[in-house]
Structure formats: structure tokens, C-alpha cells
Design a protein around this motif. Sequence first.
Motif, PDB file in Angstrom:
ATOM      1  N   GLU A 198      45.222  40.319  16.511  1.00  0.00           N
ATOM      2  CA  GLU A 198      43.767  40.498  16.472  1.00  0.00           C
ATOM      3  C   GLU A 198      43.154  40.565  17.868  1.00  0.00           C
ATOM      4  O   GLU A 198      42.163  41.270  18.075  1.00  0.00           O
ATOM      5  N   LYS A 199      43.753  39.880  18.820  1.00  0.00           N
ATOM      6  CA  LYS A 199      43.211  39.927  20.189  1.00  0.00           C
ATOM      7  C   LYS A 199      43.418  41.319  20.794  1.00  0.00           C
ATOM      8  O   LYS A 199      42.585  41.828  21.550  1.00  0.00           O
ATOM      9  N   GLY A 200      44.536  41.930  20.482  1.00  0.00           N
ATOM     10  CA  GLY A 200      44.787  43.283  20.955  1.00  0.00           C
ATOM     11  C   GLY A 200      43.808  44.276  20.332  1.00  0.00           C
ATOM     12  O   GLY A 200      43.308  45.190  21.000  1.00  0.00           O
ATOM     13  N   ILE A 201      43.537  44.067  19.041  1.00  0.00           N
ATOM     14  CA  ILE A 201      42.589  44.947  18.352  1.00  0.00           C
ATOM     15  C   ILE A 201      41.186  44.781  18.943  1.00  0.00           C
ATOM     16  O   ILE A 201      40.444  45.752  19.096  1.00  0.00           O
ATOM     17  N   GLU A 202      40.865  43.565  19.330  1.00  0.00           N
ATOM     18  CA  GLU A 202      39.586  43.337  20.014  1.00  0.00           C
ATOM     19  C   GLU A 202      39.541  44.137  21.323  1.00  0.00           C
ATOM     20  O   GLU A 202      38.527  44.763  21.648  1.00  0.00           O
ATOM     21  N   ALA A 203      40.647  44.132  22.046  1.00  0.00           N
ATOM     22  CA  ALA A 203      40.717  44.911  23.299  1.00  0.00           C
ATOM     23  C   ALA A 203      40.573  46.408  23.011  1.00  0.00           C
ATOM     24  O   ALA A 203      39.914  47.138  23.763  1.00  0.00           O
ATOM     25  N   PHE A 204      41.172  46.858  21.917  1.00  0.00           N
ATOM     26  CA  PHE A 204      41.052  48.278  21.548  1.00  0.00           C
ATOM     27  C   PHE A 204      39.586  48.647  21.326  1.00  0.00           C
ATOM     28  O   PHE A 204      39.072  49.609  21.886  1.00  0.00           O
ATOM     29  N   TRP A 205      38.893  47.845  20.503  1.00  0.00           N
ATOM     30  CA  TRP A 205      37.500  48.169  20.178  1.00  0.00           C
ATOM     31  C   TRP A 205      36.587  48.008  21.389  1.00  0.00           C
ATOM     32  O   TRP A 205      35.652  48.795  21.582  1.00  0.00           O
ATOM     33  N   ASN A 206      36.857  47.023  22.223  1.00  0.00           N
ATOM     34  CA  ASN A 206      36.049  46.887  23.438  1.00  0.00           C
ATOM     35  C   ASN A 206      36.285  48.056  24.386  1.00  0.00           C
ATOM     36  O   ASN A 206      35.366  48.517  25.064  1.00  0.00           O
ATOM     37  N   THR A 207      37.521  48.557  24.409  1.00  0.00           N
ATOM     38  CA  THR A 207      37.831  49.719  25.246  1.00  0.00           C
ATOM     39  C   THR A 207      37.066  50.956  24.767  1.00  0.00           C
ATOM     40  O   THR A 207      36.544  51.725  25.580  1.00  0.00           O
ATOM     41  N   VAL A 208      36.990  51.127  23.459  1.00  0.00           N
ATOM     42  CA  VAL A 208      36.214  52.255  22.907  1.00  0.00           C
ATOM     43  C   VAL A 208      34.775  52.175  23.420  1.00  0.00           C
ATOM     44  O   VAL A 208      34.195  53.165  23.884  1.00  0.00           O
ATOM     45  N   LYS A 209      34.213  50.983  23.368  1.00  0.00           N
ATOM     46  CA  LYS A 209      32.812  50.810  23.773  1.00  0.00           C
ATOM     47  C   LYS A 209      32.622  51.058  25.281  1.00  0.00           C
ATOM     48  O   LYS A 209      31.706  51.776  25.694  1.00  0.00           O
ATOM     49  N   ILE A 210      33.504  50.478  26.078  1.00  0.00           N
ATOM     50  CA  ILE A 210      33.394  50.656  27.533  1.00  0.00           C
ATOM     51  C   ILE A 210      33.488  52.143  27.887  1.00  0.00           C
ATOM     52  O   ILE A 210      32.717  52.663  28.694  1.00  0.00           O
ATOM     53  N   ALA A 211      34.433  52.834  27.247  1.00  0.00           N
ATOM     54  CA  ALA A 211      34.638  54.258  27.554  1.00  0.00           C
ATOM     55  C   ALA A 211      33.413  55.083  27.193  1.00  0.00           C
ATOM     56  O   ALA A 211      32.981  55.948  27.968  1.00  0.00           O
ATOM     57  N   GLN A 212      32.850  54.813  26.035  1.00  0.00           N
ATOM     58  CA  GLN A 212      31.679  55.602  25.642  1.00  0.00           C
ATOM     59  C   GLN A 212      30.484  55.305  26.532  1.00  0.00           C
ATOM     60  O   GLN A 212      29.707  56.202  26.857  1.00  0.00           O
ATOM     61  N   ASN A 213      30.357  54.051  26.967  1.00  0.00           N
ATOM     62  CA  ASN A 213      29.263  53.717  27.887  1.00  0.00           C
ATOM     63  C   ASN A 213      29.396  54.443  29.226  1.00  0.00           C
ATOM     64  O   ASN A 213      28.421  54.602  29.946  1.00  0.00           O
ATOM     65  N   LYS A 214      30.597  54.868  29.550  1.00  0.00           N
ATOM     66  CA  LYS A 214      30.800  55.621  30.797  1.00  0.00           C
ATOM     67  C   LYS A 214      30.764  57.130  30.555  1.00  0.00           C
ATOM     68  O   LYS A 214      31.141  57.917  31.420  1.00  0.00           O
ATOM     69  N   GLY A 215      30.352  57.538  29.377  1.00  0.00           N
ATOM     70  CA  GLY A 215      30.187  58.969  29.113  1.00  0.00           C
ATOM     71  C   GLY A 215      31.460  59.715  28.772  1.00  0.00           C
ATOM     72  O   GLY A 215      31.518  60.937  28.881  1.00  0.00           O
ATOM     73  N   LEU A 216      32.470  58.983  28.359  1.00  0.00           N
ATOM     74  CA  LEU A 216      33.735  59.632  27.974  1.00  0.00           C
ATOM     75  C   LEU A 216      33.834  59.748  26.457  1.00  0.00           C
ATOM     76  O   LEU A 216      33.425  58.845  25.734  1.00  0.00           O
ATOM     77  N   LEU A 217      34.375  60.869  25.996  1.00  0.00           N
ATOM     78  CA  LEU A 217      34.724  60.977  24.588  1.00  0.00           C
ATOM     79  C   LEU A 217      35.938  60.097  24.336  1.00  0.00           C
ATOM     80  O   LEU A 217      36.815  59.977  25.198  1.00  0.00           O
ATOM     81  N   VAL A 218      36.002  59.509  23.151  1.00  0.00           N
ATOM     82  CA  VAL A 218      37.121  58.612  22.843  1.00  0.00           C
ATOM     83  C   VAL A 218      37.880  59.107  21.622  1.00  0.00           C
ATOM     84  O   VAL A 218      37.295  59.310  20.554  1.00  0.00           O
ATOM     85  N   ILE A 219      39.161  59.335  21.820  1.00  0.00           N
ATOM     86  CA  ILE A 219      40.038  59.719  20.705  1.00  0.00           C
ATOM     87  C   ILE A 219      40.934  58.527  20.397  1.00  0.00           C
ATOM     88  O   ILE A 219      41.782  58.144  21.205  1.00  0.00           O
ATOM     89  N   GLY A 220      40.722  57.907  19.254  1.00  0.00           N
ATOM     90  CA  GLY A 220      41.557  56.771  18.857  1.00  0.00           C
ATOM     91  C   GLY A 220      42.903  57.302  18.385  1.00  0.00           C
ATOM     92  O   GLY A 220      42.993  57.966  17.357  1.00  0.00           O
ATOM     93  N   ASP A 221      43.949  57.015  19.153  1.00  0.00           N
ATOM     94  CA  ASP A 221      45.262  57.559  18.783  1.00  0.00           C
ATOM     95  C   ASP A 221      45.934  56.582  17.820  1.00  0.00           C
ATOM     96  O   ASP A 221      46.736  55.743  18.223  1.00  0.00           O
TER      97      ASP A 221
END
Lengths: 316, 316
Positions: free
Chosen positions: A82-105
Amino acid sequence: MNFADRIIEEVLVKKSHVCVGLDPRWQRIPRSLRKNYGGSRPDTAEAARQVIEAFNEGLLEAVKDTAVAVKPQIAFYEIYGEKGIEAFWNTVKIAQNKGLLVIGDVKRNDIGSTAAAYSRAYLENSSPVRDNDRVLPDAITINPYFGSDGIEPFLQSCEKNDRGVFILVRTSNPSAAEVQDQKLVDGATVGEKIAGMVAEWGDSLKGENGYSPVGAVVGASCREEAAELRARMSSSYFLVPGYGAQGGGVEDVIPCFDYEGLGALVNSSRGIDYAYEKDEYSDDYRRAAKKAVQDMSEKINSALAEDPGLAWEEAE
Amino acid sequence: MNFADRIIEEVLVKKSHVCVGLDPRWQRIPRSLRKNYGGSRPDTAEAARQVIEAFNEGLLEAVKDTAVAVKPQIAFYEIYGEKGIEAFWNTVKIAQNKGLLVIGDVKRNDIGSTAAAYSRAYLENSSPVRDNDRVLPDAITINPYFGSDGIEPFLQSCEKNDRGVFILVRTSNPSAAEVQDQKLVDGATVGEKIAGMVAEWGDSLKGENGYSPVGAVVGASCREEAAELRARMSSSYFLVPGYGAQGGGVEDVIPCFDYEGLGALVNSSRGIDYAYEKDEYSDDYRRAAKKAVQDMSEKINSALAEDPGLAWEEAE
């Protein structure tokens, strides 16, 4: 706006076709980031989460102007529960805040009713819980083995929420041919058959630029095959893995583009994330990553400028 | 002990071939369990976690003596992000503490280096973090689309840690035929081709009962097809979804068994989890689930007693 139109908008602004894979492998994360969290392996899953997020934050800041999209590969996060999944979702958010499109692989799929649950998990704005402020990826990768009723729920989510999918057609790994290149009685390979299905699934969803949100994963491994698949899926954006660490070069990815030099996002993961390991900027993984993306982007852009339409000519 | 031998040991003790799917769908969980946590949808992801774990705990206690295995389908947990994943892992632990085999229905796969990360996440005892006390599933489901190098890391984990995999061969959904029943030039279908690969992958790993830890998912949808696949994969245990809610009956699953009435775990998810919705025990989902498993188990056992070896005769 249709997901493909959103990609194209970013491609034209950034003059880049690069997607950066975010595959956090503990032992290759710079020592300076992880030394207080456990060295050779993390002390706790929470330590892993913190280090992964810090590493990704640095990478995302470094590549935000020259990469169009990022692609976190969820396996490297699932290792930590679950901690890794938290990192995944936080990464999605950080990336979008920087104007990047996010493709969840995530390469998910299942029978229809379960596919709907996956689609809801990754592509639906309708919140599964009342207090949810989850930021969703712009697109995910999915697997076609179940046929159309495993795909349908994702198509609905794409249309409703302007999201996208990239369906596995021809992957970049050495044994891909064992299944995907098998010849069917009608003369097509399994991959080509699926390419035809991908084209049909996207047909009614085309946007302003002629592309649908139903993309395809087409590995950078075989020029002729890529050209054939480009012709079969003329309205599908390609996500092209296999560049760099997996052995694909710029000449392998060019047939994935269309006449106008659009239609493909080229992904590199290890070659960017860990560029610092063999770079002049070995003391700063962010500068090394930034330079690696710039180099990759320039190579692709030069090859496209020299060779427009090559893929189509070869396929005809 | 080889994973298939572990299954057979439990089957013989419990005189059951039943696997219970654990697919927590919020709106179908008994109102009494969720009324203080948000009614029509959970107030928070943490509320979802608590309710799902309580619901699963009740089901697991009810079916522990008559079911051999349980199969949490991870999509229904991923909807709730990291809290859902916590519920998934806690469910694995609760189930194993009650003496049930656990099949993580994750349907993962990717290229080799990423498949290794998935295998590590679900099947490896070597802890990714120092303080980890994660209890792992006994087996997971995986997707064959990448060919052998996406499978290899899982085989290594199976051998090293006495775990198992069930590889998707023929799924139970209506559109499965679109890909899996396509005819190849050698006369086999795509599913049959993969069945041959599954047989090869397991060949060197057979245990005391002649079964390898490399199982196959074979849907309860077509008797003839099941008999053909049983013959092609004589050392693979089958995980048979599609019984009950998806329309498969006992006559459809019998060809998945071998001459001795072994070789298949028959799964039902919604038909057990939500048996209370249409049952005389509508006030107690646990009693309803227990009865539904008993009924299902008796039906399968009677059919096997009447019709041994049917599958093989039809295939020959």
C-alpha cells in the motif's frame, strides 16, 4: 478535449515526442537519496515511499519542459504494497502539477464486470469515496486478451472523461513473437488482428486531428512490423517502448510516426531515470536525466525532419 | 511442497473443489456492515478498507471448512487506492490464518524485467523492505500475451517458494473468442497454442501427483473446448471461473477434471459473496455464503462421482 488532441497540443508546444518511464528500482536510486532510509534496501515501506517520491519529484522537475508525458510502471510501486501504491498516486499528482501527461503503465484487464472496476479505479472522475481528491492518470495501458467486452468499459471512461488507453499490440520483449507474431489462417498475425480491433474500437471516437483516444503499444523492435501496424491503425496514437535500454534506436521508432511527424510517443525508462550512472553529470541525476531527454528528443526530431513519411512508403 | 500437491492435499481433506472469489462491491455488501461508514458510498477510503475487511472476515470464517481456496480479485480493491490495497493484503493474511489457499487474482504481466518486479511483489519471500511481515498469496493469475520471457520470472518464484501461477488460457467472458479462439495456420486456436506453452512451462516442475505449479485459467463456458484443453495440459491444475453468476453450470466444469476427479478448482464469486440477496438466510450473509458453498460443492462432487473420466473420453 479528446486525449489524442491533448497529446498533440503538448507535442507541438514542447517540440518533443518523448515519454519518460518512471521505474524506481531501489538499488539504482542515487545513494544520496536513500542512504538515510536503509541503504541496500529500505528500512520500511514508508521509507521506500518517501525515497521514491523524492526521486520522482527530481526527475519530473528535470524533464517537465522537454518530455510530453511520463509513464510510471506500477510493478515497481506494487512491490512495496500500500505504501508503494501511495507513491504511485502521489507521483501521478506531482507529474500533472508540472504540466506532464501521465500514462499509468498498469497493463490491466479482465472480464467486462471486472474491467469496469479497473476502469473506475484509473480513469473515472466519479469518486468511489466521498472524501476522495485522487488525481487520475490521463491514460493507462491495457491488455487485449479478453476481447471487446474487456475493452468496452475503458472506452466508455475515455469518452466520458477525456482519458486514453494504449492497448498492447506488439510488445518490445524478445519473446513477444511467441504469441503476437503467430500467423492466423487469414494471413494476419495475432498482433495484426488485434491492431484491426484497436482501429475499430477507436473509429467512432476520433478527435480534431484524426486520432482517437484508443492508442496502441507498439515496441521499437522491428521497422517493417511498425510500418504495417501504423497503416492498420491510422487513427491510433502509438506508445513506443523499447528505446534505449531495451535496444531500440531512432531508426526503429520512425515508422511509428505519420506523414506529419505525429502519432507516436517514444518511451525510455532506465535510459533516463538512471542516466546519471554513466554520465558526465554523475553527481546530479536530475541534470543527467534532463540531458538524456534532450538528446533523445533531438535525435527523434532530426530523424523525423530527414525522413518524413518513410513508414508509409515502406508499408505501401 | 509443490503448489499443486498442496492443493490436492486440501482437496482430499475438505472433499471440495470450490474456490470462493472475494469481489467486494460496496453497494452489495450487507447494509448493516456499511451503514455507519457512508451508506451508498464509503465516506473515506479508510472506511472502505474497514468494511471490506469485516465483510471478507465474515465470508472467510463461513467458508473455511468447505472451500479449498479463495480468490480476491484485486480490481475491487484497487478502486480505493492504497487503502484498498491494504484491504487486499490483510485479506490474504486473514484467509491464510483460516487455513485457506489464496489465489491473488491480479492477472499481471509485462516484459521480463517488469514481470520480475510483479513476481517479487506477489510471490517472493525475500522481503523488499527490512520490517516487512507481508503474507503472500499462494498463487496468482497471470497473462500470457508477452510470451515466455514474461513468464520466466514467475516460474522461478514458484519453484523457489512453492507458489503457483494460473495462466490465462481460455477466459469465460462472451468476447473471449475474438482473440482466444482465432485459428492459427497450424490448426490450433490461440488459446490451444498457449495451452501448449503452459504445458511446456510446467513440464520440469511436476510434483508427487503429476501436477506442476503452472496452472491455467479455463472458463466454464464450453465443454468440448475444456476437454481439449485438459488433454493438452495434463499436468496443469485448472482454475475454472464462470460458474454461477457468469452462467456456467456443473456440466460445464466436469471436463476440466482428470480421471481421478482432481485437476480443477471451480470458482464462484458473486454467487457466494452475495448469496444472501436471494436466500432464506437473507439476514445473515455468512450463513447464506456457507450454504451456497456447500450446495456448489455437493453438486460438483455428485457430478464427478457419476461421470468419472468424461472429459478424457470426449477428447479422444
